[in-house]
Design an enzyme around this catalytic site. Structure first.
Site, PDB file in Angstrom:
ATOM      1  N   HIS A   9     -87.372  -3.399  60.546  1.00  0.00           N
ATOM      2  CA  HIS A   9     -87.114  -2.272  59.887  1.00  0.00           C
ATOM      3  C   HIS A   9     -88.337  -1.247  59.399  1.00  0.00           C
ATOM      4  O   HIS A   9     -88.047   0.108  59.162  1.00  0.00           O
ATOM      5  CB  HIS A   9     -86.291  -2.592  58.412  1.00  0.00           C
ATOM      6  CG  HIS A   9     -87.309  -3.779  57.845  1.00  0.00           C
ATOM      7  ND1 HIS A   9     -87.240  -4.809  58.112  1.00  0.00           N
ATOM      8  CD2 HIS A   9     -88.068  -3.150  56.794  1.00  0.00           C
ATOM      9  CE1 HIS A   9     -88.084  -5.471  57.211  1.00  0.00           C
ATOM     10  NE2 HIS A   9     -88.475  -4.626  56.364  1.00  0.00           N
ATOM     11  N   CYS A  65     -93.788  -4.028  63.978  1.00  0.00           N
ATOM     12  CA  CYS A  65     -93.302  -4.064  62.903  1.00  0.00           C
ATOM     13  C   CYS A  65     -94.442  -3.259  61.980  1.00  0.00           C
ATOM     14  O   CYS A  65     -95.028  -2.751  62.083  1.00  0.00           O
ATOM     15  CB  CYS A  65     -93.359  -5.828  62.612  1.00  0.00           C
ATOM     16  SG  CYS A  65     -94.716  -6.840  62.621  1.00  0.00           S
ATOM     17  N   HIS A  96    -108.701  -8.645  80.501  1.00  0.00           N
ATOM     18  CA  HIS A  96    -109.553 -10.114  80.325  1.00  0.00           C
ATOM     19  C   HIS A  96    -108.306 -11.375  79.939  1.00  0.00           C
ATOM     20  O   HIS A  96    -108.582 -12.283  80.808  1.00  0.00           O
ATOM     21  CB  HIS A  96    -110.362 -10.038  79.538  1.00  0.00           C
ATOM     22  CG  HIS A  96    -111.715  -9.403  79.824  1.00  0.00           C
ATOM     23  ND1 HIS A  96    -112.945  -9.535  79.061  1.00  0.00           N
ATOM     24  CD2 HIS A  96    -112.021  -8.616  80.912  1.00  0.00           C
ATOM     25  CE1 HIS A  96    -113.790  -8.718  79.839  1.00  0.00           C
ATOM     26  NE2 HIS A  96    -113.366  -8.040  80.940  1.00  0.00           N
ATOM     27  N   HIS A 131    -111.560 -14.714  84.513  1.00  0.00           N
ATOM     28  CA  HIS A 131    -110.583 -14.495  83.705  1.00  0.00           C
ATOM     29  C   HIS A 131    -109.196 -15.202  83.813  1.00  0.00           C
ATOM     30  O   HIS A 131    -108.637 -15.851  82.948  1.00  0.00           O
ATOM     31  CB  HIS A 131    -110.441 -13.063  83.269  1.00  0.00           C
ATOM     32  CG  HIS A 131    -111.538 -12.478  82.944  1.00  0.00           C
ATOM     33  ND1 HIS A 131    -112.157 -12.287  81.922  1.00  0.00           N
ATOM     34  CD2 HIS A 131    -112.251 -11.340  83.737  1.00  0.00           C
ATOM     35  CE1 HIS A 131    -113.140 -11.775  81.790  1.00  0.00           C
ATOM     36  NE2 HIS A 131    -113.294 -10.940  82.833  1.00  0.00           N
ATOM     37  N   ARG A 134    -109.385 -18.804  82.660  1.00  0.00           N
ATOM     38  CA  ARG A 134    -109.363 -18.847  81.014  1.00  0.00           C
ATOM     39  C   ARG A 134    -107.850 -18.695  80.521  1.00  0.00           C
ATOM     40  O   ARG A 134    -107.317 -19.449  79.802  1.00  0.00           O
ATOM     41  CB  ARG A 134    -110.271 -17.739  80.419  1.00  0.00           C
ATOM     42  CG  ARG A 134    -111.811 -18.053  80.649  1.00  0.00           C
ATOM     43  CD  ARG A 134    -112.740 -17.007  80.257  1.00  0.00           C
ATOM     44  NE  ARG A 134    -114.099 -17.330  80.733  1.00  0.00           N
ATOM     45  CZ  ARG A 134    -115.056 -16.636  80.779  1.00  0.00           C
ATOM     46  NH1 ARG A 134    -114.776 -15.272  80.447  1.00  0.00           N
ATOM     47  NH2 ARG A 134    -116.414 -17.132  80.941  1.00  0.00           N
TER      48      ARG A 134
END
Ligand code: RB5
Length: 154
Positions: A9, A65, A96, A131, A134
């Site tokens: 909302h 939100c 990344h 990356h 990871r």
């Protein structure tokens, strides 16, 4: 590109602005959020968008939100989501961290900054390479609750 958008909302107005912006960019937009300013539980929209991305029903997700925090936490239970209040982190989160869901707060960023955050995120591409390793570690933690630490890489 098909984008799932979700909001509570606190973010109806910004959701509409960002939806229009995405359409102007040529994206198809699927609305998983509320169109009412009556109180709405953000986990519902966060879950729906995260689920749609994980299931391949949409390519990417955008969540809004009040702060971007709660809704991103909900999405994160099913798909990698990140809260970014500025474009630099949004861009790097894709390059990344290979994020598939972007969140921000309607009570944190203005509409022009929000558009810039969205554009930097959408225009960036995952770089792979180190990356990838990871991101796979993140997946391992997500799936097992543990991380097998083999080597402390750079
Ligand atoms: C709603 O009042 C607010 O809690 C929500 O929009 C969000 O900021 C939660 O993280």
């Amino acid at each position: 590109m098909k984008i799932g958008i979700g909001n509570d909302h606190a973010a109806v107005e910004l959701k509409n602005i960002i939806s229009e912006h995405l359409k102007e960019r040529g994206c198809e937009v699927v609305n998983f959020g509320t169109d009412s300013t009556e109180s709405f539980d953000y986990p519902i929209a966060g879950y729906k968008v995260g689920r749609a991305v994980a299931d391949g029903d949409v390519d990417l997700g955008i969540l809004i939100c009040g702060t971007g925090v709660g809704i991103s936490l909900a999405a994160n239970k099913v798909e990698g989501a990140v809260v970014c209040s500025e474009p630099f982190s949004a861009k790097l989160s894709r390059m990344h961290n290979n994020t598939n869901v972007l969140a921000f707060g309607a009570r944190v960023v203005g509409s022009e900054l929000a558009k810039m955050i969205v554009d930097e995120w959408l225009d960036a591409e995952f770089e792979g390479g180190r990356h990838e390793r990871r991101v796979n570690m993140l997946k391992e933690i997500d799936e097992t609750g543990h991380l097998k630490i083999v080597d402390e890489a750079e």
